[in-house]
Design a protein around this motif. Sequence first.
Motif, PDB file in Angstrom:
ATOM      1  N   TYR A  93      18.322  81.704 -52.446  1.00 20.82           N
ATOM      2  CA  TYR A  93      19.679  81.177 -52.604  1.00 20.82           C
ATOM      3  C   TYR A  93      19.987  80.279 -51.416  1.00 20.82           C
ATOM      4  CZ  TYR A  93      24.721  80.824 -52.425  1.00 20.82           C
ATOM      5  OH  TYR A  93      25.999  80.315 -52.350  1.00 20.82           O
TER       6      TYR A  93
ATOM      7  N   ALA B 132      22.241  80.392 -57.580  1.00 21.52           N
ATOM      8  CA  ALA B 132      23.518  81.122 -57.656  1.00 21.52           C
ATOM      9  C   ALA B 132      23.545  82.032 -58.888  1.00 21.52           C
ATOM     10  CB  ALA B 132      24.679  80.141 -57.679  1.00 21.52           C
ATOM     11  N   ASP B 133      22.649  83.000 -58.924  1.00 20.22           N
ATOM     12  CA  ASP B 133      22.505  83.925 -60.049  1.00 20.22           C
ATOM     13  C   ASP B 133      23.025  85.299 -59.656  1.00 20.22           C
ATOM     14  OD1 ASP B 133      21.101  81.892 -61.490  1.00 20.22           O
ATOM     15  OD2 ASP B 133      19.288  82.416 -60.375  1.00 20.22           O
ATOM     16  N   PRO B 134      24.224  85.659 -60.094  1.00 19.26           N
ATOM     17  CA  PRO B 134      24.796  86.938 -59.653  1.00 19.26           C
ATOM     18  C   PRO B 134      23.978  88.149 -60.093  1.00 19.26           C
ATOM     19  CG  PRO B 134      26.129  85.980 -61.396  1.00 19.26           C
ATOM     20  CD  PRO B 134      25.115  84.950 -61.011  1.00 19.26           C
ATOM     21  N   GLU B 135      23.257  88.033 -61.200  1.00 15.20           N
ATOM     22  CA  GLU B 135      22.477  89.164 -61.710  1.00 15.20           C
ATOM     23  C   GLU B 135      21.396  89.612 -60.726  1.00 15.20           C
ATOM     24  OE1 GLU B 135      24.344  86.866 -64.923  1.00 15.20           O
ATOM     25  OE2 GLU B 135      22.920  86.259 -63.382  1.00 15.20           O
TER      26      GLU B 135
ATOM     27  N   ARG C 248      29.506  85.300 -59.089  1.00 18.54           N
ATOM     28  CA  ARG C 248      29.117  83.923 -59.450  1.00 18.54           C
ATOM     29  C   ARG C 248      30.066  82.923 -58.786  1.00 18.54           C
ATOM     30  NH1 ARG C 248      25.896  82.230 -63.150  1.00 18.54           N
ATOM     31  NH2 ARG C 248      26.083  84.076 -64.457  1.00 18.54           N
TER      32      ARG C 248
ATOM     33  N   THR D  35      28.850  80.042 -56.055  1.00 19.13           N
ATOM     34  CA  THR D  35      28.977  78.619 -56.392  1.00 19.13           C
ATOM     35  C   THR D  35      30.142  77.951 -55.672  1.00 19.13           C
ATOM     36  OG1 THR D  35      30.310  79.139 -58.347  1.00 19.13           O
ATOM     37  CG2 THR D  35      27.919  78.887 -58.671  1.00 19.13           C
TER      38      THR D  35
END
Length: 192
Positions: free
Chosen positions: A91, A131-134, A150, A154
């Motif tokens: 990230y 930016a992948d919250p998972e 998220r 972002t």
Amino acid sequence: MGSTYQTILATGALDDVRAAVAGSGQRAVVIPVGEQRWAVVPEDENGWAPTDDLARLLSRPAGALAAAFSVFDSDVLVAGLFREGRAFHDYLNKQQLVEQDWDDDDNEIQVDHLGRIYPLDATPPSGAYGADPEVFAPFAPGDVDLPAVRANLTSEQSMANSQHHELLHLLGLDPRPLQMRYADALKSGLGV
């Protein structure tokens, strides 16, 4: 001048975290930040603490994860995520912030904070990368508001250390130890 620090968020049993730190040969302070969640604050030299090799070791036990965080001058937030001893996600909050450098042929180039190279006349991408919250959710000891994570990842916040603090809070963790430098972690008396 803004904040600069490097820390690691590790999941798993305290004994495994201590064993990884001992096996690394690095000096570090381990501070609890949540249930089975640990801030590992490595000793820095001249303001820089290497984190990737230690994060790999911390992520080796079954089910363990590690996130190596770097904040540079309150502008840039980088996170490298590790499991099973290998990196699996990166990230970067601001791809457009690059440094001038030279390649092996002495050509001037641009390099971003993930080490990606761009020609001098290229316009690097803007905004966040990864930016992948998972992928961040498993670092939380409980449920996570994925849309809020998220939005954080972002966001165009001007202060990377504030963004990092908010991200850790959204993950249900105590942000303070993960924003310390080694000397401050030692002085805090919070180490286990």
